[in-house]
Motif scaffolding. Structure first.
Motif, mmCIF file in Angstrom:
data_model
loop_
_atom_site.group_PDB
_atom_site.id
_atom_site.type_symbol
_atom_site.label_atom_id
_atom_site.label_comp_id
_atom_site.label_asym_id
_atom_site.label_seq_id
_atom_site.Cartn_x
_atom_site.Cartn_y
_atom_site.Cartn_z
ATOM 1 N N TYR A 275 15.360 38.785 17.056
ATOM 2 C CA TYR A 275 14.662 40.064 17.216
ATOM 3 C C TYR A 275 13.151 39.864 17.186
ATOM 4 C CZ TYR A 275 12.764 44.638 16.097
ATOM 5 O OH TYR A 275 12.009 45.779 16.099
ATOM 6 N N LEU A 276 12.675 39.100 16.212
ATOM 7 C CA LEU A 276 11.231 38.864 16.106
ATOM 8 C C LEU A 276 10.695 38.111 17.322
ATOM 9 C CD1 LEU A 276 10.965 37.964 12.300
ATOM 10 C CD2 LEU A 276 10.311 40.106 13.430
ATOM 11 N N LEU A 277 11.419 37.119 17.786
ATOM 12 C CA LEU A 277 10.989 36.385 18.981
ATOM 13 C C LEU A 277 10.986 37.276 20.218
ATOM 14 C CD1 LEU A 277 12.709 32.916 18.543
ATOM 15 C CD2 LEU A 277 10.271 33.396 18.580
ATOM 16 N N SER A 278 11.999 38.110 20.347
ATOM 17 C CA SER A 278 12.054 38.986 21.523
ATOM 18 C C SER A 278 10.923 40.007 21.492
ATOM 19 C CB SER A 278 13.408 39.686 21.622
ATOM 20 O OG SER A 278 13.575 40.627 20.581
ATOM 21 N N ARG A 279 10.561 40.521 20.319
ATOM 22 C CA ARG A 279 9.434 41.457 20.214
ATOM 23 C C ARG A 279 8.125 40.782 20.620
ATOM 24 N NH1 ARG A 279 9.260 46.756 19.342
ATOM 25 N NH2 ARG A 279 7.473 46.439 18.006
ATOM 26 N N GLN A 280 7.946 39.546 20.166
ATOM 27 C CA GLN A 280 6.733 38.800 20.506
ATOM 28 C C GLN A 280 6.671 38.528 22.006
ATOM 29 O OE1 GLN A 280 4.185 38.079 18.639
ATOM 30 N NE2 GLN A 280 3.095 36.852 20.109
ATOM 31 N N LEU A 281 7.769 38.089 22.575
ATOM 32 C CA LEU A 281 7.802 37.813 24.014
ATOM 33 C C LEU A 281 7.645 39.091 24.821
ATOM 34 C CD1 LEU A 281 10.578 35.086 24.223
ATOM 35 C CD2 LEU A 281 8.127 34.797 24.589
ATOM 36 N N GLN A 282 8.247 40.174 24.359
ATOM 37 C CA GLN A 282 8.119 41.447 25.058
ATOM 38 C C GLN A 282 6.659 41.871 25.101
ATOM 39 O OE1 GLN A 282 9.966 44.740 23.089
ATOM 40 N NE2 GLN A 282 9.586 46.155 24.766
ATOM 41 N N HIS A 283 5.957 41.709 23.995
ATOM 42 C CA HIS A 283 4.543 42.078 23.950
ATOM 43 C C HIS A 283 3.725 41.204 24.895
ATOM 44 C CE1 HIS A 283 0.808 43.620 22.356
ATOM 45 N NE2 HIS A 283 0.392 42.382 22.222
ATOM 46 N N ARG A 284 4.004 39.905 24.911
ATOM 47 C CA ARG A 284 3.248 38.986 25.776
ATOM 48 C C ARG A 284 3.495 39.261 27.251
ATOM 49 N NH1 ARG A 284 3.468 32.903 24.321
ATOM 50 N NH2 ARG A 284 1.959 32.967 25.992
ATOM 51 N N ILE A 285 4.677 39.754 27.595
ATOM 52 C CA ILE A 285 4.997 40.026 28.993
ATOM 53 C C ILE A 285 4.602 41.451 29.372
ATOM 54 C CG2 ILE A 285 6.911 40.309 30.620
ATOM 55 C CD1 ILE A 285 8.281 37.980 29.123
ATOM 56 N N ALA A 286 4.926 42.396 28.516
ATOM 57 C CA ALA A 286 4.719 43.801 28.856
ATOM 58 C C ALA A 286 3.247 44.203 28.832
ATOM 59 C CB ALA A 286 5.526 44.692 27.918
ATOM 60 N N GLN A 287 2.466 43.658 27.913
ATOM 61 C CA GLN A 287 1.074 44.087 27.771
ATOM 62 C C GLN A 287 0.259 43.868 29.048
ATOM 63 O OE1 GLN A 287 0.078 45.868 25.208
ATOM 64 N NE2 GLN A 287 -1.875 46.160 26.218
ATOM 65 N N ILE B 118 1.317 43.658 32.093
ATOM 66 C CA ILE B 118 1.852 44.528 33.141
ATOM 67 C C ILE B 118 1.395 45.967 32.907
ATOM 68 C CG2 ILE B 118 3.991 45.480 34.106
ATOM 69 C CD1 ILE B 118 5.248 42.721 33.625
ATOM 70 N N LEU B 119 1.374 46.399 31.646
ATOM 71 C CA LEU B 119 0.873 47.742 31.334
ATOM 72 C C LEU B 119 -0.609 47.867 31.671
ATOM 73 C CD1 LEU B 119 2.668 48.453 27.931
ATOM 74 C CD2 LEU B 119 3.131 49.502 30.154
ATOM 75 N N GLU B 120 -1.391 46.821 31.394
ATOM 76 C CA GLU B 120 -2.818 46.849 31.738
ATOM 77 C C GLU B 120 -3.006 46.916 33.251
ATOM 78 O OE1 GLU B 120 -4.554 43.453 29.832
ATOM 79 O OE2 GLU B 120 -4.271 44.290 27.825
ATOM 80 N N LEU B 121 -2.172 46.199 33.994
ATOM 81 C CA LEU B 121 -2.233 46.241 35.453
ATOM 82 C C LEU B 121 -1.877 47.638 35.961
ATOM 83 C CD1 LEU B 121 -2.802 44.292 37.800
ATOM 84 C CD2 LEU B 121 -0.372 43.834 37.898
#
Length: 157
Positions: A54-66, A68-71
């Motif tokens: 769970y912790l790894l997926s949250r970290q990876l989600q933030h690194r990928i999603a952030q 894309i959200l800025e774009l």
């Protein structure tokens, strides 16, 4: 092996084996305690693995999603203001950086096309102005100075 031990039912197929199992006389209790201990360890290990995942997926989600959200925010700002000079900030990671570079290249092409279009509209406006001015004057002697003056005033040399 003696006949006496065989009659005691040491074999699981012997007639007395099922009776001993029913009474709980078998050597199994010690194995049940080990099984419970292993099950507890496996449960703790599974829980720890789940929390770690769970912790790894949250970290990876933030690194990928952030990025894309800025774009997406950049695209929304460009759309809202029709300002194609805005560029997206470079992203971390090769794939996301490629996406950002492609997005910025697309914006550069749109901006260049818009500049060409505005230039063409300016030329058409000049031609419309000249046409209107020539229709007001029907004689050629007055027409030539009007056209020349409009060209000098509106075209960069």
């Amino acid at each position: 092996m003696s006949t006496h031990s065989a009659s005691r039912g040491d074999s699981p197929l012997s007639p007395g084996a099922s009776l001993r199992r029913a009474r709980g006389d078998s050597p199994q209790p010690r194995l049940h305690a080990v099984d419970r201990s292993d099950a507890a360890l496996m449960s703790i290990g599974t829980l720890a693995s789940g929390v770690l995942a769970y912790l790894l997926s949250r970290q990876l989600q933030h690194r990928i999603a952030q990025p894309i959200l800025e774009l997406a925010e950049t695209a929304a700002a460009i759309s809202k203001r029709s300002d194609y000079s805005v560029r997206a900030a470079p992203a971390d990671g090769r794939e996301l950086n490629q996406l950002t570079d492609a997005f910025n290249h697309m914006l550069q092409e749109i901006q260049a096309s818009e500049t060409r279009l505005r230039t063409q509209v300016g030329h058409l406006s000049l031609l419309q102005h000249i046409t209107r001015a020539t229709s007001d004057r029907q004689d050629l002697a007055h027409l030539f100075p009007v056209v020349l003056r409009n060209l000098e005033d509106n075209l960069p040399i």
